[in-house]
Design a protein around this motif. Structure first.
Motif, PDB file in Angstrom:
ATOM      1  N   ARG A  38       0.857  -1.182   0.000  1.00 43.72           N
ATOM      2  CA  ARG A  38       0.000   0.000   0.000  1.00 43.72           C
ATOM      3  C   ARG A  38       0.891   1.228   0.000  1.00 43.72           C
ATOM      4  N   SER A  39       0.358   2.323  -0.531  1.00 44.37           N
ATOM      5  CA  SER A  39       1.130   3.557  -0.573  1.00 44.37           C
ATOM      6  C   SER A  39       0.206   4.739  -0.350  1.00 44.37           C
TER       7      SER A  39
ATOM      8  N   PHE B 291       4.945  13.472   2.679  1.00 49.20           N
ATOM      9  CA  PHE B 291       5.879  12.607   1.958  1.00 49.20           C
ATOM     10  C   PHE B 291       5.149  11.377   1.422  1.00 49.20           C
ATOM     11  N   ALA B 292       5.415  11.038   0.167  1.00 49.10           N
ATOM     12  CA  ALA B 292       4.859   9.829  -0.426  1.00 49.10           C
ATOM     13  C   ALA B 292       5.609   8.621   0.119  1.00 49.10           C
ATOM     14  N   VAL B 293       4.880   7.648   0.659  1.00 47.60           N
ATOM     15  CA  VAL B 293       5.505   6.499   1.310  1.00 47.60           C
ATOM     16  C   VAL B 293       4.840   5.201   0.874  1.00 47.60           C
ATOM     17  N   GLY B 294       5.585   4.126   1.039  1.00 46.40           N
ATOM     18  CA  GLY B 294       5.057   2.784   0.890  1.00 46.40           C
ATOM     19  C   GLY B 294       5.096   2.081   2.228  1.00 46.40           C
ATOM     20  N   GLN B 295       4.265   1.048   2.373  1.00 49.24           N
ATOM     21  CA  GLN B 295       4.220   0.284   3.616  1.00 49.24           C
ATOM     22  C   GLN B 295       3.957  -1.192   3.331  1.00 49.24           C
ATOM     23  N   ASN B 296       4.346  -2.025   4.320  1.00 47.94           N
ATOM     24  CA  ASN B 296       3.889  -3.404   4.297  1.00 47.94           C
ATOM     25  C   ASN B 296       2.417  -3.428   4.731  1.00 47.94           C
ATOM     26  N   GLU B 297       1.787  -4.583   4.635  1.00 51.19           N
ATOM     27  CA  GLU B 297       0.357  -4.668   4.932  1.00 51.19           C
ATOM     28  C   GLU B 297       0.061  -4.327   6.386  1.00 51.19           C
ATOM     29  N   ALA B 298       0.984  -4.633   7.294  1.00 54.04           N
ATOM     30  CA  ALA B 298       0.762  -4.373   8.713  1.00 54.04           C
ATOM     31  C   ALA B 298       1.006  -2.916   9.090  1.00 54.04           C
TER      32      ALA B 298
ATOM     33  N   HIS C 263      10.571   6.662  -4.270  1.00 58.43           N
ATOM     34  CA  HIS C 263      11.429   7.361  -5.222  1.00 58.43           C
ATOM     35  C   HIS C 263      10.580   8.104  -6.255  1.00 58.43           C
ATOM     36  N   CYS C 264       9.830   9.080  -5.777  1.00 54.96           N
ATOM     37  CA  CYS C 264       9.046   9.924  -6.674  1.00 54.96           C
ATOM     38  C   CYS C 264       9.944  11.009  -7.252  1.00 54.96           C
ATOM     39  N   MET C 265       9.469  11.694  -8.280  1.00 56.62           N
ATOM     40  CA  MET C 265      10.195  12.847  -8.788  1.00 56.62           C
ATOM     41  C   MET C 265      10.347  13.856  -7.661  1.00 56.62           C
ATOM     42  N   GLY C 266      11.554  14.384  -7.487  1.00 59.78           N
ATOM     43  CA  GLY C 266      11.826  15.326  -6.415  1.00 59.78           C
ATOM     44  C   GLY C 266      12.328  14.689  -5.147  1.00 59.78           C
ATOM     45  N   ALA C 267      12.366  13.348  -5.064  1.00 59.61           N
ATOM     46  CA  ALA C 267      12.834  12.678  -3.850  1.00 59.61           C
ATOM     47  C   ALA C 267      14.314  12.956  -3.621  1.00 59.61           C
TER      48      ALA C 267
ATOM     49  N   GLU D 281     -13.418  17.409 -14.629  1.00 63.49           N
ATOM     50  CA  GLU D 281     -13.504  18.488 -15.614  1.00 63.49           C
ATOM     51  C   GLU D 281     -14.117  18.005 -16.922  1.00 63.49           C
ATOM     52  N   GLU D 282     -14.818  18.901 -17.581  1.00 62.14           N
ATOM     53  CA  GLU D 282     -15.558  18.560 -18.807  1.00 62.14           C
ATOM     54  C   GLU D 282     -14.643  18.033 -19.896  1.00 62.14           C
ATOM     55  N   TRP D 283     -13.377  18.503 -19.925  1.00 65.02           N
ATOM     56  CA  TRP D 283     -12.445  18.111 -20.993  1.00 65.02           C
ATOM     57  C   TRP D 283     -12.187  16.617 -21.013  1.00 65.02           C
ATOM     58  N   PHE D 284     -12.178  15.958 -19.827  1.00 64.45           N
ATOM     59  CA  PHE D 284     -11.771  14.560 -19.746  1.00 64.45           C
ATOM     60  C   PHE D 284     -12.862  13.627 -20.263  1.00 64.45           C
ATOM     61  N   VAL D 285     -12.446  12.669 -21.081  1.00 57.74           N
ATOM     62  CA  VAL D 285     -13.346  11.626 -21.596  1.00 57.74           C
ATOM     63  C   VAL D 285     -13.160  10.350 -20.775  1.00 57.74           C
ATOM     64  N   ALA D 286     -11.898   9.932 -20.616  1.00 62.85           N
ATOM     65  CA  ALA D 286     -11.585   8.739 -19.818  1.00 62.85           C
ATOM     66  C   ALA D 286     -11.215   9.173 -18.407  1.00 62.85           C
ATOM     67  N   THR D 287     -11.911   8.622 -17.425  1.00 66.27           N
ATOM     68  CA  THR D 287     -11.624   8.927 -16.018  1.00 66.27           C
ATOM     69  C   THR D 287     -11.459   7.609 -15.267  1.00 66.27           C
ATOM     70  N   PRO D 288     -10.228   7.131 -15.144  1.00 64.57           N
ATOM     71  CA  PRO D 288      -9.992   5.789 -14.592  1.00 64.57           C
ATOM     72  C   PRO D 288     -10.197   5.670 -13.090  1.00 64.57           C
ATOM     73  N   ASN D 289     -10.441   6.788 -12.385  1.00 73.27           N
ATOM     74  CA  ASN D 289     -10.567   6.773 -10.923  1.00 73.27           C
ATOM     75  C   ASN D 289      -9.342   6.139 -10.276  1.00 73.27           C
ATOM     76  N   TYR D 290      -8.178   6.547 -10.759  1.00 74.73           N
ATOM     77  CA  TYR D 290      -6.908   6.024 -10.249  1.00 74.73           C
ATOM     78  C   TYR D 290      -5.845   7.091 -10.442  1.00 74.73           C
ATOM     79  N   ILE D 291      -4.907   7.147  -9.513  1.00 75.12           N
ATOM     80  CA  ILE D 291      -3.713   7.960  -9.704  1.00 75.12           C
ATOM     81  C   ILE D 291      -2.546   7.274  -9.024  1.00 75.12           C
ATOM     82  N   ASP D 292      -1.416   7.276  -9.698  1.00 76.61           N
ATOM     83  CA  ASP D 292      -0.198   6.759  -9.086  1.00 76.61           C
ATOM     84  C   ASP D 292       0.189   7.675  -7.934  1.00 76.61           C
ATOM     85  N   THR D 293       0.610   7.096  -6.822  1.00 78.57           N
ATOM     86  CA  THR D 293       0.946   7.912  -5.646  1.00 78.57           C
ATOM     87  C   THR D 293       2.010   8.954  -5.969  1.00 78.57           C
TER      88      THR D 293
END
Length: 293
Positions: free
Chosen positions: A145-146, A152-159, A167-171, A270-282
């Motif tokens: 999970r992230s 700060f953008a982080v990752g974690q184990n399940e617990a 390692h995002c841009m700017g890290a 926004e009206e411009w978008f046609v595809a909206t995947p309901n997802y974003i990379d952390t």
């Protein structure tokens, strides 16, 4: 005197628990608004002031890069940078390595130093789960999970008992040799697409808040410039006179406003978008920052 200006950083610039806000709104309703509309409605309580103890200023020929360090996850590396900065170690050294779309690295390079190696802090281990301010993704291929903690953008184990900065841009990270405990003083900043395969292989201990453009303007390998990409200075804000300390605010990642911003970035109403995947990379979820005059 460090020149200060007002700017809200967008997705190109990527990132302590505070008292809960006295008011609330429904993030689901806010997701119907665009990210710009959500940002325009942000209030003072949606922001936190960056602690001057954790605000690092890398001054290059073209201007200053402002970074926030992350002592929660890598206290030894933060302390090492603080000590070296206070001693003036980096002044007059260079950003000697530049890999297009990947990394800019600075320090002594191949010069001999007597700096002791650091014990790695790839992952922070805690007995109790470390709560995320907001979870953005389950299992993104690199982490069960992230999300975000303190901007700060982080990752974690399940617990939630193992936490590491992504390692995002700017890290901001510390370079090492083949030995896991071989890092000394050479720092780097990710300047391109997130190289997540490096997660948990190198200690990451901060991120750029503003000034990424100065890293992007560095001379490329083969340049005849002498000296090559000099570091004018590297300081922490608390080492400056009070009137010289930059004042930078970061949107609280534990706020409902940021929760709404994440939802809007996922769904893009926004009206411009046609595809909206309901997802974003952390790593693609920028944490807004403001430099105040």
């Amino acid at each position: 005197m460090i020149k200060k200006s007002l700017a809200i950083l967008t997705a190109g610039l990527l990132a302590a628990q505070l008292t809960p806000r006295a008011y609330a709104f429904n993030p689901a309703e806010q997701a119907l608004q665009s990210p710009a509309e959500i940002m325009a409605a942000a209030e003072a309580s949606d922001w936190r002031q960056v602690d001057s103890n954790n605000l690092m200023i890398l001054t290059l020929e073209s201007g200053a890069v402002y970074l926030e360090v992350n002592p929660l996850l890598a206290p030894k590396h933060v302390l090492r940078l603080r000590e070296l900065a206070k001693s003036g170690f980096y002044k007059g050294l260079s950003m000697y390595r530049f890999v297009e779309g990947f990394v800019a690295q600075g320090g002594a390079g191949e010069q001999e130093t007597d700096i002791a190696p650091l014990q790695q802090e790839f992952v922070s281990h805690t007995k109790q789960p470390l709560a995320l301010d907001i979870k953005v993704n389950d299992n993104d291929g690199y982490a069960p999970r992230s999300g975000f903690i303190n901007g700060f953008a982080v990752g974690q184990n399940e617990a939630g008992t193992q936490t590491w900065q992504l390692h995002c841009m700017g890290a901001l990270g510390m370079a090492r040799g083949n030995g896991v405990d071989s890092a000394t003083s050479e720092f780097y900043v990710v300047i391109g697409h997130a190289p997540r395969y490096l997660d948990k292989n190198i200690t990451v201990f901060g991120r750029v808040l503003a000034g990424m453009e100065h890293l992007q303007r560095l001379q490329r390998p083969g340049s005849k410039q002498t000296p090559f990409n000099p570091i004018i200075d590297l300081q922490f804000a608390d080492q400056l006179a009070p009137e010289q300390r930059p004042k930078i605010r970061v949107m609280r990642t534990d706020s409902e406003r940021f929760q709404a911003l994440v939802a809007a970035r996922k769904s893009r109403p926004e009206e411009w978008f046609v595809a909206t995947p309901n997802y974003i990379d952390t790593c693609a979820m920028a944490v807004p920052s403001v430099i105040d005059d």
